[in-house]
Design a protein around this motif. Structure first.
Motif, PDB file in Angstrom:
ATOM      1  N   LYS A 160     -52.161 -90.874 -81.166  1.00 47.62           N
ATOM      2  CA  LYS A 160     -51.197 -90.791 -82.283  1.00 47.62           C
ATOM      3  C   LYS A 160     -49.759 -90.777 -81.764  1.00 47.62           C
ATOM      4  CE  LYS A 160     -51.475 -85.769 -82.513  1.00 47.62           C
ATOM      5  NZ  LYS A 160     -52.436 -84.730 -82.871  1.00 47.62           N
ATOM      6  N   ILE A 165     -58.690 -88.558 -87.111  1.00 45.88           N
ATOM      7  CA  ILE A 165     -58.788 -87.108 -86.879  1.00 45.88           C
ATOM      8  C   ILE A 165     -57.750 -86.314 -87.660  1.00 45.88           C
ATOM      9  CG2 ILE A 165     -59.820 -87.402 -84.584  1.00 45.88           C
ATOM     10  CD1 ILE A 165     -57.110 -86.816 -83.330  1.00 45.88           C
ATOM     11  N   MET A 213     -59.126 -79.483 -76.724  1.00 46.51           N
ATOM     12  CA  MET A 213     -57.941 -80.329 -76.646  1.00 46.51           C
ATOM     13  C   MET A 213     -57.290 -80.048 -75.274  1.00 46.51           C
ATOM     14  SD  MET A 213     -56.882 -79.998 -80.690  1.00 46.51           S
ATOM     15  CE  MET A 213     -55.229 -79.557 -80.441  1.00 46.51           C
ATOM     16  N   SER A 214     -56.126 -80.624 -75.031  1.00 42.33           N
ATOM     17  CA  SER A 214     -55.519 -80.471 -73.695  1.00 42.33           C
ATOM     18  C   SER A 214     -55.475 -79.014 -73.239  1.00 42.33           C
ATOM     19  CB  SER A 214     -54.096 -81.042 -73.699  1.00 42.33           C
ATOM     20  OG  SER A 214     -54.126 -82.438 -73.865  1.00 42.33           O
ATOM     21  N   ARG A 258     -60.996 -83.890 -77.288  1.00 42.67           N
ATOM     22  CA  ARG A 258     -59.963 -84.793 -77.832  1.00 42.67           C
ATOM     23  C   ARG A 258     -58.659 -84.503 -77.099  1.00 42.67           C
ATOM     24  NH1 ARG A 258     -61.939 -81.618 -81.980  1.00 42.67           N
ATOM     25  NH2 ARG A 258     -59.839 -80.762 -82.126  1.00 42.67           N
ATOM     26  N   GLY A 295     -54.810 -85.701 -75.970  1.00 44.08           N
ATOM     27  CA  GLY A 295     -53.668 -86.581 -76.195  1.00 44.08           C
ATOM     28  C   GLY A 295     -52.642 -86.448 -75.101  1.00 44.08           C
ATOM     29  N   THR A 296     -51.933 -85.327 -75.129  1.00 44.89           N
ATOM     30  CA  THR A 296     -50.798 -85.089 -74.241  1.00 44.89           C
ATOM     31  C   THR A 296     -51.102 -85.362 -72.768  1.00 44.89           C
ATOM     32  OG1 THR A 296     -50.150 -83.377 -75.803  1.00 44.89           O
ATOM     33  CG2 THR A 296     -49.056 -83.364 -73.667  1.00 44.89           C
ATOM     34  N   ARG A 348     -45.619 -85.749 -77.116  1.00 45.30           N
ATOM     35  CA  ARG A 348     -45.183 -86.507 -78.290  1.00 45.30           C
ATOM     36  C   ARG A 348     -43.806 -86.016 -78.726  1.00 45.30           C
ATOM     37  NH1 ARG A 348     -50.662 -85.422 -78.914  1.00 45.30           N
ATOM     38  NH2 ARG A 348     -50.181 -83.422 -79.849  1.00 45.30           N
TER      39      ARG A 348
END
Ligand SMILES: *Cc1c(COP(=O)(O)O)cnc(C)c1O
Length: 228
Positions: free
Chosen positions: A36, A80, A202-203, A218, A220-221, A227
């Motif tokens: 995202k 998500i 998550m992270s 999941r 991302g970072t 972000r």
């Protein structure tokens, strides 16, 4: 500069280490790369490094990127983010999985709006595991009815549960939240053959999640950077 391929390798190594430390060596944990707010050029770079499963939270942004990457035929898109009714048709049309179904109204719309030429939509129920006022997710008391609704919908397949726990830096507290979701997962699994996915971690809390049986984290970072 560290490349996306190197960041992915670090993430996969972290998962492998967490599996080993949890003494669950047979366990398979998939990695959803949460892209995202990141451009399709970075997603393509991750794909070229071997990554196939990507998570998106904002419908319009995701639909644009899915179109830009339509030449990647075996890429798998997971929605998500929170689902508003007026966006459900786009989610039903463009995604392979939805991890954030939290009410019957949205499940009904996704089932009705899934295009007939596409495979059934894979669904996870998002559970508000720590019963936080501000969070999306169905409450524990609503879970059984929602699961039954999805499991009996022709165009949906109920694959499991997902949660975003209360923020905490304590391993113990993180594990406590994840253990509650694992209980939901095991209960549903004993009722429905299609259940195989426990999406948590998550992270910030991969280790705690894997120690409680996560089958999909999941991240991302740690893959795409912070972000804005
Ligand atoms: C953004 C997001 C993630 C990834 O979070 P990071 O902290 O960047 O790893 C995971 N799951 C959901 C539902 C998200 O919205």
């Amino acid at each position: 500069m560290i490349t996306i391929a190197e960041r992915l390798k670090i993430a996969y190594d972290r998962i492998a280490k967490a599996i080993k430390n949890s003494h669950i060596l047979g366990q398979k944990v998939a990695l959803l790369a949460v892209s995202k707010t990141k451009p399709s050029t970075l997603i393509r770079e991750a794909y070229q490094a071997g990554q196939r499963q990507f998570g998106e939270s904002y419908v319009q942004e995701a639909v644009d990127k899915i179109a830009e990457l339509s030449d990647l035929s075996d890429i798998e898109w997971h929605f998500i983010g929170p689902i508003q009714s007026n966006k459900s048709a786009q989610v039903a049309a463009h995604f392979d999985w939805v991890q954030s179904v939290d009410r019957i109204k949205i499940a009904r719309r996704l089932n009705d709006q899934r295009p007939s030429e596409r495979a059934k939509l894979n669904v996870l129920i998002q559970v508000n595991i720590d019963d936080e006022q501000s969070k999306s997710g169905c409450s524990l008391s609503e879970l059984d009815a929602l699961a039954q609704y999805i499991a009996t919908s022709d165009n949906l397949v109920l694959r499991g549960v997902m949660a975003i726990p209360k923020k905490s830096d304590s391993l113990n507290e993180q594990q406590h939240s994840f253990a509650k979701l694992q209980t939901c997962f095991n209960q549903l699994k004993s009722q429905y053959d299609s259940i195989d996915t426990l999406s948590m971690g998550m992270s910030n809390d991969v280790e705690a999640a894997i120690s409680q049986g996560s089958t999909m984290v999941r991240i991302g970072t740690d893959i795409f950077g912070p972000r804005n």
